[in-house]
Design a protein around this motif. Structure first.
Motif, PDB file in Angstrom:
ATOM      1  N   LYS A  30      36.756  33.475  28.914  1.00  0.00           N
ATOM      2  CA  LYS A  30      37.038  34.760  28.260  1.00  0.00           C
ATOM      3  C   LYS A  30      38.214  35.453  28.960  1.00  0.00           C
ATOM      4  N   THR A  31      38.625  36.589  28.404  1.00  0.00           N
ATOM      5  CA  THR A  31      39.742  37.318  29.005  1.00  0.00           C
ATOM      6  C   THR A  31      39.224  38.313  30.039  1.00  0.00           C
ATOM      7  N   ASN A  32      39.796  38.247  31.249  1.00  0.00           N
ATOM      8  CA  ASN A  32      39.408  39.166  32.337  1.00  0.00           C
ATOM      9  C   ASN A  32      40.635  39.977  32.742  1.00  0.00           C
ATOM     10  N   THR A  33      40.394  41.219  33.158  1.00  0.00           N
ATOM     11  CA  THR A  33      41.536  42.046  33.569  1.00  0.00           C
ATOM     12  C   THR A  33      41.424  42.391  35.059  1.00  0.00           C
ATOM     13  N   ILE A  34      42.576  42.447  35.716  1.00  0.00           N
ATOM     14  CA  ILE A  34      42.595  42.842  37.133  1.00  0.00           C
ATOM     15  C   ILE A  34      43.554  44.033  37.286  1.00  0.00           C
ATOM     16  N   TYR A  35      43.045  45.097  37.869  1.00  0.00           N
ATOM     17  CA  TYR A  35      43.876  46.271  38.177  1.00  0.00           C
ATOM     18  C   TYR A  35      43.903  46.473  39.687  1.00  0.00           C
ATOM     19  N   THR A  36      45.004  47.052  40.163  1.00  0.00           N
ATOM     20  CA  THR A  36      45.198  47.147  41.615  1.00  0.00           C
ATOM     21  C   THR A  36      45.562  48.583  42.024  1.00  0.00           C
ATOM     22  N   PRO A  37      44.643  49.536  41.846  1.00  0.00           N
ATOM     23  CA  PRO A  37      45.010  50.920  42.158  1.00  0.00           C
ATOM     24  C   PRO A  37      45.215  51.185  43.650  1.00  0.00           C
ATOM     25  N   ASN A  38      46.302  51.897  43.955  1.00  0.00           N
ATOM     26  CA  ASN A  38      46.493  52.442  45.305  1.00  0.00           C
ATOM     27  C   ASN A  38      46.101  53.923  45.246  1.00  0.00           C
ATOM     28  N   ALA A  39      46.326  54.652  46.341  1.00  0.00           N
ATOM     29  CA  ALA A  39      45.878  56.059  46.381  1.00  0.00           C
ATOM     30  C   ALA A  39      46.603  56.915  45.331  1.00  0.00           C
ATOM     31  N   GLU A  40      47.907  56.642  45.116  1.00  0.00           N
ATOM     32  CA  GLU A  40      48.660  57.412  44.104  1.00  0.00           C
ATOM     33  C   GLU A  40      48.027  57.231  42.727  1.00  0.00           C
ATOM     34  N   ILE A  41      47.660  55.979  42.437  1.00  0.00           N
ATOM     35  CA  ILE A  41      47.100  55.660  41.123  1.00  0.00           C
ATOM     36  C   ILE A  41      45.690  56.261  40.989  1.00  0.00           C
ATOM     37  N   CYS A  42      44.900  56.208  42.067  1.00  0.00           N
ATOM     38  CA  CYS A  42      43.553  56.833  42.029  1.00  0.00           C
ATOM     39  C   CYS A  42      43.672  58.334  41.806  1.00  0.00           C
TER      40      CYS A  42
END
Ligand code: UDP
Length: 242
Positions: A30-42
């Motif tokens: 299936k399709t899986n997503t990966i996100y990589t938040p840093n502090a700015e993004i949080c």
């Protein structure tokens, strides 16, 4: 297990576990997503509930930066370690396992340069398609067709945050890749257009300082980081619910 960093749900895993999760995703069917938040993004997600919901729908959400690690410690729910998105991508490239990729993002010319470098350096990686990240809404169906026709397993989307996460969230159902990951400026770093953080800055947890001196236009965005940490501190002291 997920850790709540001011509303953003981050996976509490090690770098090794993130890498094995990536390879498990490849054979998940299936399709899986990966996100990589840093502090700015949080911080952006803290202020914008729509973006926060997008991040929280990610299959794997890794704490990409010491700012997030520090925030999780302040909130008394510490994550195991920082799991950098760029490092994760490199560890996949260096794993000697065969992976087919499609690169979407970065400026025209820069994407081509990154493809050439990956082809030369990583014999196990097949780049079966690429496109720069400057396009309009009407181009999107054609881009998705191109991605699907390439039969890539791994789609790297480098449009910057929050654009890339929103793109992934909106279109993941139409894309037949096993893993779609938001990679920020990684394509620029691979192409050599943006300097990789020297190890000494990484060791001293001063990546943010290296970013600031090499890309001073980031100052306004980066000023959000101390504010973010102060909100975490306030929440810890007053045990407020956010
Ligand atoms: N970018 C893009 N299309 C756009 C806007 C940005 O492809 O419409 C690319 C830009 O060329 C750069 C990356 O997105 O390669 C943003 O990198 P940055 O380091 O700013 O990522 P962030 O820190 O926001 O994740």
């Amino acid at each position: 297990m997920k850790v709540n960093v001011l509303g953003t749900l981050v996976d509490n895993i090690t770098r090794e576990q993130a890498k094995s999760t990536f390879f498990a995703f490849l054979s998940s069917g299936k399709t899986n997503t990966i996100y990589t938040p840093n502090a700015e993004i949080c911080m952006e997600a803290y202020q914008n509930s729509t973006f926060r919901e997008v991040l929280n729908r990610g299959t794997l959400v890794i704490p990409d930066g010491q700012g997030v690690v520090l925030a999780s410690r302040i909130l008394k729910t510490p994550v195991k370690e920082k799991v950098g998105g760029f490092k994760l991508t490199l560890s996949i490239f260096e794993s000697n396992q065969k992976v087919s990729c499609y690169l979407l993002g970065s400026k025209p010319g820069v994407t081509d340069k990154a493809v050439k470098i990956i082809n030369e350096k990583y014999k196990n990686i097949t780049i079966c398609g690429h496109r720069n990240g400057y396009f309009s809404e009407k181009d999107i169906p054609g881009i998705i067709d191109d991605i699907n026709q390439s039969h890539a397993q791994f789609l790297m989307v480098g449009l910057g945050a929050p654009k890339q996460e929103i793109f992934i969230d909106q279109h993941q159902d139409q894309i037949n890749c096993a893993v779609i990951m938001g990679v920020g400026g990684s394509i620029d770093v691979i192409a050599g257009e943006v300097k990789k953080t020297p190890d000494i800055f990484v060791k001293l947890s001063l990546e943010w300082f290296h970013r600031l001196i090499t890309q001073p236009k980031r100052l306004k965005r980066m000023l959000k980081i101390p504010v973010f940490l102060l909100i975490c501190l306030k929440k810890r002291i007053f045990q407020q619910n956010y």
